[in-house]
Design a protein around this motif. Sequence first.
Motif, PDB file in Angstrom:
ATOM      1  N   VAL A   6       0.860  -1.178   0.000  1.00  0.00           N
ATOM      2  CA  VAL A   6       0.000   0.000   0.000  1.00  0.00           C
ATOM      3  C   VAL A   6       0.897   1.228   0.000  1.00  0.00           C
ATOM      4  O   VAL A   6       1.656   1.450   0.953  1.00  0.00           O
ATOM      5  CB  VAL A   6      -0.948   0.006   1.215  1.00  0.00           C
ATOM      6  N   LEU A   7       0.831   2.012  -1.056  1.00  0.00           N
ATOM      7  CA  LEU A   7       1.653   3.209  -1.187  1.00  0.00           C
ATOM      8  C   LEU A   7       1.053   4.348  -0.368  1.00  0.00           C
ATOM      9  O   LEU A   7      -0.139   4.635  -0.481  1.00  0.00           O
ATOM     10  CB  LEU A   7       1.748   3.639  -2.648  1.00  0.00           C
ATOM     11  N   VAL A   8       1.874   4.982   0.450  1.00  0.00           N
ATOM     12  CA  VAL A   8       1.472   6.187   1.176  1.00  0.00           C
ATOM     13  C   VAL A   8       1.912   7.363   0.314  1.00  0.00           C
ATOM     14  O   VAL A   8       3.109   7.621   0.169  1.00  0.00           O
ATOM     15  CB  VAL A   8       2.121   6.245   2.580  1.00  0.00           C
ATOM     16  N   ASP A   9       0.950   8.059  -0.279  1.00  0.00           N
ATOM     17  CA  ASP A   9       1.247   9.124  -1.231  1.00  0.00           C
ATOM     18  C   ASP A   9       0.635  10.433  -0.737  1.00  0.00           C
ATOM     19  O   ASP A   9      -0.535  10.715  -0.983  1.00  0.00           O
ATOM     20  CB  ASP A   9       0.707   8.764  -2.607  1.00  0.00           C
ATOM     21  N   GLN A  10       1.448  11.243  -0.071  1.00  0.00           N
ATOM     22  CA  GLN A  10       0.972  12.512   0.473  1.00  0.00           C
ATOM     23  C   GLN A  10       0.600  13.512  -0.611  1.00  0.00           C
ATOM     24  O   GLN A  10      -0.054  14.508  -0.340  1.00  0.00           O
ATOM     25  CB  GLN A  10       2.044  13.108   1.384  1.00  0.00           C
ATOM     26  N   GLY A  11       0.973  13.241  -1.850  1.00  0.00           N
ATOM     27  CA  GLY A  11       0.661  14.145  -2.952  1.00  0.00           C
ATOM     28  C   GLY A  11      -0.607  13.775  -3.702  1.00  0.00           C
ATOM     29  O   GLY A  11      -1.044  14.505  -4.581  1.00  0.00           O
ATOM     30  N   SER A  12      -1.216  12.648  -3.355  1.00  0.00           N
ATOM     31  CA  SER A  12      -2.415  12.210  -4.053  1.00  0.00           C
ATOM     32  C   SER A  12      -3.650  12.819  -3.408  1.00  0.00           C
ATOM     33  O   SER A  12      -3.810  12.794  -2.194  1.00  0.00           O
ATOM     34  CB  SER A  12      -2.524  10.681  -4.023  1.00  0.00           C
ATOM     35  N   SER A  13      -4.543  13.334  -4.225  1.00  0.00           N
ATOM     36  CA  SER A  13      -5.769  13.957  -3.713  1.00  0.00           C
ATOM     37  C   SER A  13      -6.895  12.951  -3.509  1.00  0.00           C
ATOM     38  O   SER A  13      -7.986  13.320  -3.084  1.00  0.00           O
ATOM     39  CB  SER A  13      -6.228  15.069  -4.660  1.00  0.00           C
ATOM     40  N   VAL A  14      -6.652  11.679  -3.813  1.00  0.00           N
ATOM     41  CA  VAL A  14      -7.665  10.634  -3.657  1.00  0.00           C
ATOM     42  C   VAL A  14      -7.015   9.367  -3.117  1.00  0.00           C
ATOM     43  O   VAL A  14      -5.793   9.195  -3.155  1.00  0.00           O
ATOM     44  CB  VAL A  14      -8.376  10.315  -4.994  1.00  0.00           C
ATOM     45  N   ASP A  15      -7.862   8.467  -2.624  1.00  0.00           N
ATOM     46  CA  ASP A  15      -7.427   7.136  -2.209  1.00  0.00           C
ATOM     47  C   ASP A  15      -7.814   6.182  -3.324  1.00  0.00           C
ATOM     48  O   ASP A  15      -8.956   6.192  -3.797  1.00  0.00           O
ATOM     49  CB  ASP A  15      -8.114   6.754  -0.889  1.00  0.00           C
ATOM     50  N   ILE A  16      -6.867   5.356  -3.760  1.00  0.00           N
ATOM     51  CA  ILE A  16      -7.040   4.585  -4.981  1.00  0.00           C
ATOM     52  C   ILE A  16      -7.007   3.087  -4.705  1.00  0.00           C
ATOM     53  O   ILE A  16      -6.136   2.588  -3.993  1.00  0.00           O
ATOM     54  CB  ILE A  16      -5.939   4.947  -5.999  1.00  0.00           C
ATOM     55  N   LEU A  17      -7.960   2.401  -5.309  1.00  0.00           N
ATOM     56  CA  LEU A  17      -8.009   0.941  -5.301  1.00  0.00           C
ATOM     57  C   LEU A  17      -7.998   0.480  -6.756  1.00  0.00           C
ATOM     58  O   LEU A  17      -8.991   0.662  -7.476  1.00  0.00           O
ATOM     59  CB  LEU A  17      -9.283   0.453  -4.601  1.00  0.00           C
ATOM     60  N   PRO A  18      -6.874  -0.065  -7.217  1.00  0.00           N
ATOM     61  CA  PRO A  18      -6.839  -0.548  -8.598  1.00  0.00           C
ATOM     62  C   PRO A  18      -7.877  -1.659  -8.804  1.00  0.00           C
ATOM     63  O   PRO A  18      -8.159  -2.441  -7.892  1.00  0.00           O
ATOM     64  CB  PRO A  18      -5.426  -1.092  -8.764  1.00  0.00           C
ATOM     65  N   HIS A  19      -8.421  -1.720  -9.997  1.00  0.00           N
ATOM     66  CA  HIS A  19      -9.441  -2.724 -10.291  1.00  0.00           C
ATOM     67  C   HIS A  19      -8.901  -4.132 -10.092  1.00  0.00           C
ATOM     68  O   HIS A  19      -9.641  -5.040  -9.696  1.00  0.00           O
ATOM     69  CB  HIS A  19      -9.992  -2.530 -11.708  1.00  0.00           C
ATOM     70  N   SER A  20      -7.618  -4.349 -10.331  1.00  0.00           N
ATOM     71  CA  SER A  20      -7.034  -5.681 -10.125  1.00  0.00           C
ATOM     72  C   SER A  20      -7.131  -6.102  -8.655  1.00  0.00           C
ATOM     73  O   SER A  20      -7.448  -7.252  -8.353  1.00  0.00           O
ATOM     74  CB  SER A  20      -5.573  -5.700 -10.596  1.00  0.00           C
ATOM     75  N   THR A  21      -6.901  -5.173  -7.727  1.00  0.00           N
ATOM     76  CA  THR A  21      -7.047  -5.476  -6.302  1.00  0.00           C
ATOM     77  C   THR A  21      -8.516  -5.671  -5.958  1.00  0.00           C
ATOM     78  O   THR A  21      -8.868  -6.565  -5.189  1.00  0.00           O
ATOM     79  CB  THR A  21      -6.444  -4.343  -5.440  1.00  0.00           C
ATOM     80  N   PHE A  22      -9.373  -4.850  -6.525  1.00  0.00           N
ATOM     81  CA  PHE A  22     -10.816  -4.956  -6.347  1.00  0.00           C
ATOM     82  C   PHE A  22     -11.290  -6.373  -6.690  1.00  0.00           C
ATOM     83  O   PHE A  22     -12.048  -6.994  -5.950  1.00  0.00           O
ATOM     84  CB  PHE A  22     -11.493  -3.902  -7.231  1.00  0.00           C
ATOM     85  N   ARG A  23     -10.816  -6.895  -7.821  1.00  0.00           N
ATOM     86  CA  ARG A  23     -11.191  -8.250  -8.242  1.00  0.00           C
ATOM     87  C   ARG A  23     -10.645  -9.300  -7.283  1.00  0.00           C
ATOM     88  O   ARG A  23     -11.333 -10.268  -6.953  1.00  0.00           O
ATOM     89  CB  ARG A  23     -10.701  -8.529  -9.662  1.00  0.00           C
ATOM     90  N   LYS A  24      -9.394  -9.132  -6.830  1.00  0.00           N
ATOM     91  CA  LYS A  24      -8.800 -10.103  -5.901  1.00  0.00           C
ATOM     92  C   LYS A  24      -9.548 -10.137  -4.569  1.00  0.00           C
ATOM     93  O   LYS A  24      -9.566 -11.156  -3.884  1.00  0.00           O
ATOM     94  CB  LYS A  24      -7.324  -9.787  -5.661  1.00  0.00           C
ATOM     95  N   MET A  25     -10.172  -9.017  -4.202  1.00  0.00           N
ATOM     96  CA  MET A  25     -10.974  -8.963  -2.980  1.00  0.00           C
ATOM     97  C   MET A  25     -12.356  -9.585  -3.199  1.00  0.00           C
ATOM     98  O   MET A  25     -13.159  -9.644  -2.286  1.00  0.00           O
ATOM     99  CB  MET A  25     -11.118  -7.510  -2.506  1.00  0.00           C
ATOM    100  N   GLN A  26     -12.613 -10.043  -4.424  1.00  0.00           N
ATOM    101  CA  GLN A  26     -13.870 -10.676  -4.815  1.00  0.00           C
ATOM    102  C   GLN A  26     -15.073  -9.760  -4.583  1.00  0.00           C
ATOM    103  O   GLN A  26     -16.150 -10.199  -4.185  1.00  0.00           O
ATOM    104  CB  GLN A  26     -14.049 -12.016  -4.107  1.00  0.00           C
ATOM    105  N   LEU A  27     -14.859  -8.462  -4.840  1.00  0.00           N
ATOM    106  CA  LEU A  27     -15.950  -7.495  -4.752  1.00  0.00           C
ATOM    107  C   LEU A  27     -16.639  -7.432  -6.106  1.00  0.00           C
ATOM    108  O   LEU A  27     -16.051  -7.768  -7.140  1.00  0.00           O
ATOM    109  CB  LEU A  27     -15.404  -6.122  -4.351  1.00  0.00           C
ATOM    110  N   THR A  28     -17.887  -7.002  -6.107  1.00  0.00           N
ATOM    111  CA  THR A  28     -18.651  -6.967  -7.353  1.00  0.00           C
ATOM    112  C   THR A  28     -18.879  -5.530  -7.804  1.00  0.00           C
ATOM    113  O   THR A  28     -18.926  -4.611  -6.983  1.00  0.00           O
ATOM    114  CB  THR A  28     -20.014  -7.670  -7.181  1.00  0.00           C
ATOM    115  N   GLU A  29     -19.046  -5.375  -9.100  1.00  0.00           N
ATOM    116  CA  GLU A  29     -19.290  -4.060  -9.685  1.00  0.00           C
ATOM    117  C   GLU A  29     -20.568  -3.431  -9.127  1.00  0.00           C
ATOM    118  O   GLU A  29     -20.698  -2.221  -9.072  1.00  0.00           O
ATOM    119  CB  GLU A  29     -19.395  -4.167 -11.212  1.00  0.00           C
ATOM    120  N   VAL A  30     -21.505  -4.257  -8.689  1.00  0.00           N
ATOM    121  CA  VAL A  30     -22.764  -3.768  -8.139  1.00  0.00           C
ATOM    122  C   VAL A  30     -22.519  -2.940  -6.879  1.00  0.00           C
ATOM    123  O   VAL A  30     -23.271  -2.017  -6.576  1.00  0.00           O
ATOM    124  CB  VAL A  30     -23.711  -4.960  -7.825  1.00  0.00           C
ATOM    125  N   SER A  31     -21.445  -3.231  -6.158  1.00  0.00           N
ATOM    126  CA  SER A  31     -21.149  -2.521  -4.908  1.00  0.00           C
ATOM    127  C   SER A  31     -20.544  -1.135  -5.137  1.00  0.00           C
ATOM    128  O   SER A  31     -20.392  -0.364  -4.191  1.00  0.00           O
ATOM    129  CB  SER A  31     -20.215  -3.353  -4.031  1.00  0.00           C
TER     130      SER A  31
END
Length: 164
Positions: free
Chosen positions: A51-76
Amino acid sequence: MAINDTTRPQRPHIRIPVISFYESDFQGIDNNLHDPVVIFVIVEKFIIGKVLVDQGSSVDILPHSTFRKMQLTEVSLHPYNGDLVGFSGGLVNIRGSMWMRTTFDSPPKAKMINVQYLVIDFPNPYHMTLGQPSLNNLGAIISTPQMVLKFPISETEVGVLHAD
């Protein structure tokens, strides 16, 4: 042209402990390296490393590849109508956003906050990026020389996460 005097709303007085960094915070860190601060967190029931700690990023990011590995659905996912500009200056495809409980450290020094992640389609070497919104909500103070992130847990306790 006129300038009006404005008053800022008073913020509630919140007591936080002093957060300091010490020689003991160096844990096998090579001072000649300039690596980013990379930690692990627990998101819902998943332990997420890289998990990258990025003090310059204005958002918190979850790449879709991680999203899929977490077995989350697009409906959520909730629709997100903003734009996100990547490092190269191009627009990044945002699939949606999702609020998830994110835990930093482990009990008894753990702190849990709700984080809104933007789920994006973009190649990313990290499994997640924590930006200004979550770092500010956490009250995080980062020391890049020591590669450590510290945050208040209570009025007297400080949580510590060392870089992986």
